[in-house]
Write an enzyme that holds these catalytic residues in place. Structure first.
Site, PDB file in Angstrom:
ATOM      1  N   CYS A  29       0.858  -1.187   0.000  1.00 23.70           N
ATOM      2  CA  CYS A  29       0.000   0.000   0.000  1.00 23.70           C
ATOM      3  C   CYS A  29       0.893   1.234   0.000  1.00 23.70           C
ATOM      4  CB  CYS A  29      -0.897  -0.005   1.237  1.00 23.70           C
ATOM      5  SG  CYS A  29      -1.925   1.463   1.384  1.00 23.70           S
ATOM      6  N   CYS A  86      -2.362   7.268   5.640  1.00 24.06           N
ATOM      7  CA  CYS A  86      -3.735   6.875   5.963  1.00 24.06           C
ATOM      8  C   CYS A  86      -3.828   6.336   7.392  1.00 24.06           C
ATOM      9  CB  CYS A  86      -4.218   5.822   4.970  1.00 24.06           C
ATOM     10  SG  CYS A  86      -5.840   5.149   5.342  1.00 24.06           S
ATOM     11  N   CYS A 120      -4.827   0.795   8.231  1.00 22.20           N
ATOM     12  CA  CYS A 120      -4.411  -0.610   8.259  1.00 22.20           C
ATOM     13  C   CYS A 120      -3.005  -0.706   8.851  1.00 22.20           C
ATOM     14  CB  CYS A 120      -4.433  -1.196   6.855  1.00 22.20           C
ATOM     15  SG  CYS A 120      -6.033  -1.071   6.049  1.00 22.20           S
ATOM     16  N   CYS A 131      -7.854   1.463  -3.014  1.00 25.24           N
ATOM     17  CA  CYS A 131      -7.576   0.921  -1.689  1.00 25.24           C
ATOM     18  C   CYS A 131      -7.556  -0.593  -1.814  1.00 25.24           C
ATOM     19  CB  CYS A 131      -8.655   1.357  -0.693  1.00 25.24           C
ATOM     20  SG  CYS A 131      -8.523   0.542   0.920  1.00 25.24           S
ATOM     21  N   GLN A 157     -22.287  -7.442   8.675  1.00 27.27           N
ATOM     22  CA  GLN A 157     -20.867  -7.738   8.773  1.00 27.27           C
ATOM     23  C   GLN A 157     -20.132  -7.293   7.506  1.00 27.27           C
ATOM     24  OE1 GLN A 157     -18.993  -8.667  11.168  1.00 27.27           O
ATOM     25  NE2 GLN A 157     -20.192  -9.792  12.667  1.00 27.27           N
ATOM     26  N   TYR A 179     -28.053  -8.814  21.837  1.00 24.57           N
ATOM     27  CA  TYR A 179     -27.324  -7.862  20.979  1.00 24.57           C
ATOM     28  C   TYR A 179     -27.440  -8.360  19.524  1.00 24.57           C
ATOM     29  CZ  TYR A 179     -24.876  -7.286  25.534  1.00 24.57           C
ATOM     30  OH  TYR A 179     -24.550  -7.135  26.853  1.00 24.57           O
ATOM     31  N   GLU A 207     -32.621  -6.608  20.640  1.00 24.06           N
ATOM     32  CA  GLU A 207     -31.796  -5.568  20.023  1.00 24.06           C
ATOM     33  C   GLU A 207     -32.309  -4.184  20.426  1.00 24.06           C
ATOM     34  OE1 GLU A 207     -29.329  -3.178  18.381  1.00 24.06           O
ATOM     35  OE2 GLU A 207     -28.931  -5.330  18.318  1.00 24.06           O
ATOM     36  N   ASP A 209     -23.373 -11.194  21.345  1.00 24.54           N
ATOM     37  CA  ASP A 209     -22.440 -10.538  20.421  1.00 24.54           C
ATOM     38  C   ASP A 209     -22.453  -9.045  20.745  1.00 24.54           C
ATOM     39  OD1 ASP A 209     -20.799  -9.787  18.378  1.00 24.54           O
ATOM     40  OD2 ASP A 209     -22.118 -10.386  16.749  1.00 24.54           O
ATOM     41  N   CYS A 217     -15.893  -8.667  19.414  1.00 28.33           N
ATOM     42  CA  CYS A 217     -15.065  -7.916  18.455  1.00 28.33           C
ATOM     43  C   CYS A 217     -13.901  -7.231  19.176  1.00 28.33           C
ATOM     44  CB  CYS A 217     -15.901  -6.897  17.685  1.00 28.33           C
ATOM     45  SG  CYS A 217     -16.813  -5.742  18.731  1.00 28.33           S
TER      46      CYS A 217
END
Length: 376
Positions: A3, A9, A12, A81, A205, A234, A255, A303, A330
């Site tokens: 990249c 940026c 990443c 990208c 997702q 969730y 939710e 989740d 996550c």
């Protein structure tokens, strides 16, 4: 692949690191968080590029587009990208030429004036459909009909174009105010044999390929039985709960976000799933209510957001006494904190399963199965 703008940026962190080394690094970091558990190797991708099905870019006054420089609102112009697929690049390039052609007024954040603020692209990977969301400061888009016609003609995967009107000076990209310029205002994708509507503000997702693997592991660990009631907390738009509904008696999805809740209702109806019901409530509050009523469930799927769960939620698990809790995280750091609370209420885990949902970044998704040591 290298990249060229990674230093400017900053999105990443691992983009120029060997991919195998990225996976090893993530596993090692999680092993430190869970020193007494069996931390499995990270499930990676064969082609860890072009995976993002949601892209948000901004334009500058030269009609160059790109992502924001890390910790700033300065645009880093890029034509390609490595995380965006070819169709996304093609659509953005066409939008760029149309902005130039129509002399589009680009929003200037410092002066707080101008029309176009952001462009959001959502891709349905399985069906090859695209939703384009134009985020602007005004609901009057002169020449929108011709703009849409030209974009769709050049890029036939574009099935809908939405104008989202956001007049606020805020880092939040989308507002609740939107109108459909072309199509139905949503696209349709297929995931785990089910069909889902994706609108501008739907939670979905970002990595379709890895999501399929992750949900398969959830289903495997849960091992639902025909006579079981499963609580999906969730639950977002209901994807995980709906993917296991065919194997159990009932799924109850909870939710808090109203838009996601409405999407979940529509998705269940669209897939003709009648043994799933959804509740629009805070997961912790609903768990406390169930616990107070001494209601029972056989298994719980959780989740939670990056902040993890709450002590109140986990203590409600103790009252409900499910046989299993499958925890999708996550952020393994907050999951490690929650692990201690689960131990306090008599639930144990032995394995941590890792999934690389965001290759080339520092993020990793983790799954744990908690089993009650004291099932009454």
């Amino acid at each position: 692949m290298k990249c060229d703008i990674s230093k400017r940026c900053g999105s990443c962190q691992y983009i120029n690191m060997d991919y195998h080394q990225q996976l090893v690094k993530k596993q090692e970091e999680c092993q430190k968080l869970f020193p007494h558990l069996n931390v499995h190797s990270v499930e990676g991708m064969d082609h860890p590029y072009e995976y993002r099905n949601k892209v948000i870019v901004a334009f500058n006054q030269k009609y160059e587009y790109g992502l924001y420089e890390e910790s700033s609102h300065k645009i880093v112009p890029t034509q390609k990208c490595l995380l965006h697929d070819e169709e996304t690049h093609k659509i953005l390039s066409k939008i760029q030429s149309l902005f130039r052609k129509y002399r589009m007024s680009i929003y200037d954040e410092k002066k707080n004036r101008g029309f176009m603020k952001h462009v959001l692209i959502r891709r349905a990977v399985s069906t090859n459909q695209t939703l384009v969301v134009l985020v602007a400061t005004d609901g009057m888009f002169k020449g929108s009909k011709n703009f849409c016609q030209e974009l769709v003609k050049a890029c036939p995967t574009v099935k809908s174009i939405v104008l989202n009107v956001n007049k606020r000076q805020t880092s939040v990209v989308l507002s609740d105010n939107e109108k459909v310029l072309y199509g139905k205002g949503f696209i349709v994708d297929e995931l785990c044999g089910l069909t889902f509507k994706i609108s501008a503000r739907s939670f979905y997702q970002i990595n379709h390929e890895q999501c399929v693997k992750l949900y398969a592991k959830v289903k495997e660990l849960l091992n639902p039985q025909k006579d079981e009631i499963i609580l999906d907390t969730y639950c977002g738009i209901g994807t995980i709960g709906m993917s296991v509904a065919d194997k159990c008696q009932e799924v109850i999805g909870v939710e808090l976000n109203k838009d996601a809740y409405k999407d979940a209702l529509n998705n269940a109806k669209m897939n003709h799933i009648d043994n799933v019901r959804f509740i629009n409530d805070d997961a912790t509050e609903f768990m406390i209510q169930m616990a107070n009523k001494h209601q029972n469930v056989d298994s719980i799927i959780m989740d939670p957001p990056r902040a993890g769960s709450t002590k109140e939620f986990i203590h409600s698990v103790k009252v409900l006494q499910p046989k299993k809790v499958v925890y999708v995280s996550c952020d393994p750091t907050t999951q490690a904190r929650d692990l201690k609370w689960f131990k306090e209420i008599g639930y144990q885990a032995s394995d941590v399963y890792l999934y690389d949902m965001f290759p080339h970044t520092g993020h990793v998704e983790s799954i744990m199965l908690f089993v009650s040591q004291d099932i009454r």
